[in-house]
Scaffold this motif. Structure first.
Motif, PDB file in Angstrom:
ATOM      1  N   GLY A   1       5.980   3.760   6.442  1.00  0.00           N
ATOM      2  CA  GLY A   1       4.681   2.715   6.604  1.00  0.00           C
ATOM      3  C   GLY A   1       4.232   2.051   5.055  1.00  0.00           C
ATOM      4  O   GLY A   1       3.530   1.284   5.285  1.00  0.00           O
ATOM      5  N   TRP A   2       4.307   2.950   4.014  1.00  0.00           N
ATOM      6  CA  TRP A   2       4.111   2.409   2.824  1.00  0.00           C
ATOM      7  C   TRP A   2       5.059   1.239   2.361  1.00  0.00           C
ATOM      8  O   TRP A   2       6.103   1.001   3.039  1.00  0.00           O
ATOM      9  CB  TRP A   2       3.862   3.558   1.791  1.00  0.00           C
ATOM     10  N   SER A   3       4.499   0.300   1.488  1.00  0.00           N
ATOM     11  CA  SER A   3       5.337  -0.692   0.940  1.00  0.00           C
ATOM     12  C   SER A   3       4.971  -0.828  -0.407  1.00  0.00           C
ATOM     13  O   SER A   3       3.895  -0.666  -1.045  1.00  0.00           O
ATOM     14  CB  SER A   3       5.067  -1.784   1.731  1.00  0.00           C
ATOM     15  N   PHE A   4       5.681  -1.719  -1.344  1.00  0.00           N
ATOM     16  CA  PHE A   4       5.379  -2.351  -2.650  1.00  0.00           C
ATOM     17  C   PHE A   4       6.112  -3.632  -2.948  1.00  0.00           C
ATOM     18  O   PHE A   4       7.086  -3.604  -2.218  1.00  0.00           O
ATOM     19  CB  PHE A   4       5.714  -1.336  -3.656  1.00  0.00           C
TER      20      PHE A   4
ATOM     21  N   PRO B   1       6.378   3.712  -5.678  1.00  0.00           N
ATOM     22  CA  PRO B   1       6.419   4.998  -5.277  1.00  0.00           C
ATOM     23  C   PRO B   1       8.054   5.408  -5.205  1.00  0.00           C
ATOM     24  O   PRO B   1       8.812   4.546  -5.049  1.00  0.00           O
ATOM     25  CB  PRO B   1       5.932   4.783  -3.599  1.00  0.00           C
TER      26      PRO B   1
ATOM     27  N   GLY C   1      -1.302   6.695  -3.863  1.00  0.00           N
ATOM     28  CA  GLY C   1      -1.669   6.366  -5.086  1.00  0.00           C
ATOM     29  C   GLY C   1      -2.392   4.898  -5.378  1.00  0.00           C
ATOM     30  O   GLY C   1      -2.710   4.372  -6.436  1.00  0.00           O
ATOM     31  N   THR C   2      -2.493   4.291  -4.465  1.00  0.00           N
ATOM     32  CA  THR C   2      -3.080   2.847  -4.327  1.00  0.00           C
ATOM     33  C   THR C   2      -4.354   3.113  -3.161  1.00  0.00           C
ATOM     34  O   THR C   2      -4.338   3.819  -2.460  1.00  0.00           O
ATOM     35  CB  THR C   2      -2.289   1.639  -3.714  1.00  0.00           C
TER      36      THR C   2
ATOM     37  N   GLY D   1       0.909  -0.971  -0.005  1.00  0.00           N
ATOM     38  CA  GLY D   1       0.073  -0.014   0.000  1.00  0.00           C
ATOM     39  C   GLY D   1       0.790   1.105  -0.026  1.00  0.00           C
ATOM     40  O   GLY D   1       2.072   1.322   0.575  1.00  0.00           O
ATOM     41  N   ALA D   2       0.478   2.295  -1.040  1.00  0.00           N
ATOM     42  CA  ALA D   2       1.374   3.353  -0.755  1.00  0.00           C
ATOM     43  C   ALA D   2       0.490   4.449  -1.388  1.00  0.00           C
ATOM     44  O   ALA D   2      -0.677   4.290  -1.906  1.00  0.00           O
ATOM     45  CB  ALA D   2       2.715   3.226  -1.794  1.00  0.00           C
TER      46      ALA D   2
ATOM     47  N   VAL E   1       1.858   0.433  -8.348  1.00  0.00           N
ATOM     48  CA  VAL E   1       2.307   1.811  -8.316  1.00  0.00           C
ATOM     49  C   VAL E   1       3.771   1.460  -7.379  1.00  0.00           C
ATOM     50  O   VAL E   1       3.958   0.951  -6.346  1.00  0.00           O
ATOM     51  CB  VAL E   1       1.715   2.566  -7.366  1.00  0.00           C
TER      52      VAL E   1
END
Lengths: 248, 253
Positions: free
Chosen positions: B137-140, B79, A72-73, A69-70, B77
């Motif tokens: 905290g975000w991830s991909f 980032p 743009g999602t 999650g980031a 996505v």
């Protein structure tokens, strides 16, 4: 005032029971030294965890479900907080893990001694009779009616159940959902993250369980105040309730 | 009688305290010998930081592999955080499509070397689809390809006394890894992202990829790699630029 009222009630209502107890029990503190020390170390650690957890969230106050999650999602939800980069999450992470170490170590000490001294079995495990629907309902109704608890030396069934759930379910869940966010720990134990279905799910659950524990803390403090703040604080600091020969 | 009890107590607790203090000193020196003390172990957060790093290094295998994923799980996505360096040397190399770029490898190595991008691409390559989380905290999930760092380190011959591998990029975010993470099979120098040349904001021409740590350890815009046994003389001596901004050196958690 209320304290002395309670004391009076307890002395008359529970006098027959007191007679049966040995003087040793009467002299023993309400909380053992180990329980008192770990309680206050844990209290400071928990406050540290809440403050630093909030600081970490400020770097990205958005929550997701699944593995990733980031920006743009699709998000699950976002908190109405400002995004603050390059600051709070730095000291927040340092503080979070240091507090977590103190919480886990004092918690472990408490849990091990609780098993060894049979504290959990004797004082927290509800009696089978208390787990009947009628008995549970009576206790829930007493709480809903804000019926002032009588001074007792043992916990009621709802207290027992909520303490057991917090100690053996919610705090372990906090640790495991925390582990699930660590790329090093999950390289050894992938189970910690796969069981939740993804790292972002674990992060979101970590947030919700933390909220629940903060709520538990507020109820815990409210109950302590209802039961008599001064005597309860004295009991958790010095071990004594200061009520002469009463057994509470 | 009371007097003797208190004296006995005093002596006992004195001995206990002395034993505790010397025990701690011995533990610290043993821990340091086995590489269990992180370079940012000073200050008020040093206790937690050292406990985390030492425990993970002691209890966890040095070879455990981060989870790998299928191509269908790659994030749509990817980032980007931060801008590419605006400095003249980087901009000049970027304009020349990095034809003149060289990766310098020096320090405690038998054969200090410089490698062009083409040379690195001719080395055995490794691809992996891994999850990368930012400390924010975000991830991909993305697929990275490159040359294993261990291959390059073996090529230049690392001294047995070496303890850390330090990465200097074209920007300020220098960093370092201990040898367990530097030689880890999933640690490599990546030149491709999702089967394309590494896009400039993702760290062109070459970036580090460390699968068992958070994203900020994966240094972008790589220029030089130095092998050393001591981080004290680099920057402020905390092992990377991160602790100078308040972020921990070790990011495995």
């Amino acid at each position: 005032m209320l304290g002395s009222l309670n004391r009076g009630m307890s002395e008359s209502a529970y006098a027959p029971r007191l007679v049966l107890q040995s003087t040793e029990v009467l002299d023993s503190p309400r909380h053992s030294a180990l329980v008192r020390i770990t309680h206050w170390i844990f209290t400071l650690s928990f406050i540290g965890l809440v403050i630093s957890g909030f600081a970490i969230i400020l770097a990205h106050p958005h929550f997701y479900w699944g593995e990733t999650g980031a920006i743009g999602t699709p998000t699950l939800f976002s908190l109405p907080l400002p995004t603050m980069l390059g600051g709070p999450s730095g000291w927040g992470r340092y503080m979070h893990f240091q507090s977590a170490w103190f919480a886990v170590l004092s918690g472990l000490l408490y849990a091990i001694s609780g098993f060894l001294t049979q504290h959990f079995r004797k004082r927290l495990l509800p009696a089978r009779a208390d787990l009947s629907w009628g008995s549970l309902r009576a206790s829930i109704l007493d709480h809903l009616r804000f019926k002032r608890p009588v001074e007792e030396d043992s916990y009621n069934v709802l207290q027992r159940l909520s303490y057991l759930a917090v100690i053996f379910l919610f705090f372990p869940l906090m640790i495991v959902t925390g582990f699930a966010m660590s790329p090093a720990i999950t390289s050894v134990f992938p189970f910690f993250v796969t069981v939740f279905g993804g790292q972002q799910t674990a992060r979101t659950l970590h947030f919700f369980i933390a909220d629940f524990l903060v709520l538990f803390l507020l109820v815990h403090i409210a109950m302590v105040m209802l039961a008599g703040f001064k005597s309860r604080m004295r009991a958790m600091i010095t071990g004594r309730t200061g009520g002469g020969k009463q057994a509470s | 009688m009371n007097d003797s009890i208190s004296r006995r107590k005093l002596i006992t607790s004195g001995i206990a305290m002395a034993a505790g203090a010397s025990g701690l000193a011995v533990a610290a020196s043993v821990a340091s010998h086995y590489g269990l003390i992180p370079p940012d172990s000073g200050g008020i957060w040093g206790v937690g930081e050292t406990l985390t790093y030492a425990t993970q290094r002691l209890l966890m295998s040095h070879h455990s592999l981060a989870r790998e994923f299928n191509r269908s799980e790659v994030s749509k996505v990817i980032p980007v955080s931060g801008d590419p360096p605006k400095t003249e040397p980087f901009q000049r190399l970027l304009a020349g499509k990095f034809a003149d770029w060289r990766l310098t490898v020096d320090g405690m190595v038998a054969r200090p070397s410089k490698f062009s991008l083409d040379e690195l691409k001719r080395f055995p390559s490794r691809s992996q689809i891994t999850h990368q989380a930012c400390e924010e905290g975000w991830s991909f999930i993305a697929e990275w390809s490159g040359v294993p760092l261990s291959y390059v380190l073996n090529l230049v011959g690392v001294s047995p006394q070496a303890k850390y591998v330090v990465f200097f990029p074209f920007d300020e975010s220098w960093d370092s890894l201990d040898l367990p993470d530097a030689y880890h099979p999933q640690t490599f120098l990546a030149y491709n992202l999702n089967a394309q040349d590494l896009p400039t904001p993702h760290g062109a021409p070459l970036r580090v990829r460390v699968a068992r740590q958070l994203g900020y350890k994966s240094v972008k815009y790589l220029s030089r790699i130095t092998v050393t046994d001591n981080l004290k003389n680099i920057g402020k001596g905390f092992g990377s630029a991160a602790p100078e901004y308040g972020y921990s050196w070790y990011a495995g958690i």
